[in-house]
Structure formats: C-alpha cells, structure tokens
Design a protein around this motif. Structure first.
Motif, short mmCIF file in Angstrom:
data_model
loop_
_atom_site.label_atom_id
_atom_site.label_comp_id
_atom_site.label_asym_id
_atom_site.label_seq_id
_atom_site.Cartn_x
_atom_site.Cartn_y
_atom_site.Cartn_z
N ILE A 32 0.84 -1.20 0.00
CA ILE A 32 0.00 0.00 0.00
C ILE A 32 0.88 1.25 0.00
CG2 ILE A 32 -1.71 1.33 1.32
CD1 ILE A 32 -2.91 -1.13 -0.06
N ALA A 33 1.97 1.23 0.78
CA ALA A 33 2.89 2.37 0.81
C ALA A 33 3.50 2.59 -0.58
CB ALA A 33 3.99 2.15 1.85
N TYR A 34 3.94 1.49 -1.21
CA TYR A 34 4.51 1.61 -2.56
C TYR A 34 3.49 2.21 -3.52
CZ TYR A 34 6.55 0.42 -7.04
OH TYR A 34 7.05 0.50 -8.32
N LEU A 35 2.28 1.68 -3.50
CA LEU A 35 1.24 2.18 -4.40
C LEU A 35 0.93 3.65 -4.14
CD1 LEU A 35 -1.16 -0.90 -4.48
CD2 LEU A 35 0.28 -0.06 -6.36
N SER A 36 1.09 4.10 -2.89
CA SER A 36 0.81 5.50 -2.58
C SER A 36 1.82 6.44 -3.24
CB SER A 36 0.81 5.73 -1.06
OG SER A 36 2.12 5.78 -0.53
N ALA A 37 3.00 5.93 -3.56
CA ALA A 37 4.03 6.74 -4.21
C ALA A 37 4.11 6.49 -5.71
CB ALA A 37 5.40 6.46 -3.57
N ALA A 38 3.39 5.47 -6.16
CA ALA A 38 3.44 5.10 -7.58
C ALA A 38 2.55 6.01 -8.42
CB ALA A 38 2.99 3.64 -7.75
N GLU A 39 2.85 6.03 -9.70
CA GLU A 39 2.02 6.76 -10.66
C GLU A 39 0.62 6.13 -10.70
OE1 GLU A 39 2.98 9.45 -12.40
OE2 GLU A 39 4.93 9.38 -11.41
N ASP A 40 -0.38 6.95 -10.99
CA ASP A 40 -1.76 6.47 -11.02
C ASP A 40 -1.95 5.32 -12.00
OD1 ASP A 40 -2.59 8.25 -9.07
OD2 ASP A 40 -3.26 9.76 -10.51
N GLU A 41 -1.23 5.31 -13.10
CA GLU A 41 -1.34 4.23 -14.09
C GLU A 41 -0.93 2.89 -13.48
OE1 GLU A 41 1.05 3.02 -18.04
OE2 GLU A 41 0.08 4.99 -18.12
N ILE A 42 0.10 2.88 -12.66
CA ILE A 42 0.54 1.65 -11.98
C ILE A 42 -0.54 1.18 -11.02
CG2 ILE A 42 2.22 0.71 -10.34
CD1 ILE A 42 4.31 2.53 -11.76
N VAL A 43 -1.10 2.10 -10.26
CA VAL A 43 -2.18 1.76 -9.33
C VAL A 43 -3.37 1.19 -10.10
CG1 VAL A 43 -3.81 2.66 -7.62
CG2 VAL A 43 -1.44 3.48 -7.64
N ASP A 44 -3.77 1.86 -11.17
CA ASP A 44 -4.90 1.39 -11.98
C ASP A 44 -4.66 -0.01 -12.51
OD1 ASP A 44 -6.10 3.86 -11.57
OD2 ASP A 44 -5.54 4.65 -13.54
N ASP A 45 -3.46 -0.27 -13.05
CA ASP A 45 -3.14 -1.59 -13.58
C ASP A 45 -3.20 -2.66 -12.49
OD1 ASP A 45 -2.79 -0.54 -16.11
OD2 ASP A 45 -0.59 -0.61 -16.04
#
Length: 146
Positions: A32-45
C-alpha cells in the motif's frame, strides 16, 4: 512486493517473513505504501487484476484500496491491520528513487497486541524518518512525501 532485507526484534512474539518472500501489494503495508508513491497508471493496472483475500481483514475492493492509498498519501504512512497475516499489524512507508519515483518501501510490523492504534503515528513517523534517509541515499528527496 519482494522482501530483500529484514531486521528482527528481540521479542519472542514477532512478525516473521523469510527473505525472498513475495507479498501481494494490496495485502501488505509495504505494498500500500509503494502504491501511494506510484504513478496512477501503476495503481490502476494493479487494481484491475483480481485481488485475493489472505485473511478475513484483507481489503480486496478496489474502491476501498484507492481510499487507503489516498489516506496513505495524506498521512505519509500506510496501516495494515491483519490484512496479510491474522494477528499482525504493520505500518509502511514508500522509498523514493531518482526523480521521486517509487523505488520500494519499508515497514514496522509485529503482533497486533503491540502495534496498536495509539502507536501508529509514532511508528509511522519513525519509519518515515528512516525512509527519508534511504531515499536520500538513493538520490531522491521530496519534502512533500515526508
């Protein structure tokens, strides 16, 4: 997420995952921490794929996960109460690489009897300080994230 390092506590009752373990991002504070710093496209995927519940507390609903990611971004650290392992709570913070890009994450974890809500901020701030030092060593620093 792939565990590449671990510092163990002297407590007999502790969280333990072997080095090399792979963790689903939605079920771990580090993910969750990683996803919070990731680009929205990565989160969406990531959230477009089926998400498995590892415990009764694992959040698998994409809308709930998006809310957790947004809370993590605002607070600066993630909180995972028994989402990966029953009886284990963890606090996670992202690591940033060059350009402020998500490069990994760190966490503080242990039995839910010791990692209690009254300690979340203290542990989150401690983890954020360590993440800031590691991120600086990686060549990135964003005052907004820490």
């Amino acid at each position: 997420m792939l565990i590449i390092e671990r510092l163990d506590t002297p407590h007999v009752l502790r969280a333990f995952l072997p080095l090399g373990s792979r963790l689903p991002m939605h079920a771990s504070s580090t993910g969750i921490a990683y996803l919070s710093a990731a680009e929205d496209e990565i989160v969406d995927d990531y959230l477009a794929a089926p998400l498995e519940a590892l415990t009764p507390q694992t959040v698998v609903d994409p809308a709930q996960l998006r809310a957790m990611i947004a809370e993590t971004r605002a607070r600066g650290y993630s909180i995972n109460e028994q989402g990966l392992s029953t009886g284990i709570t963890s606090i996670g913070v992202p690591l940033l690489g060059p350009g402020g890009v998500a490069a990994g994450s760190i966490s503080i974890s242990g039995p839910s009897s010791r990692i209690v809500p009254a300690k979340y901020q203290e542990y989150g701030e401690a983890a954020a300080g360590t993440a800031r030092e590691i991120s600086q060593a990686l060549g990135a620093f964003s005052a907004k994230r820490y």
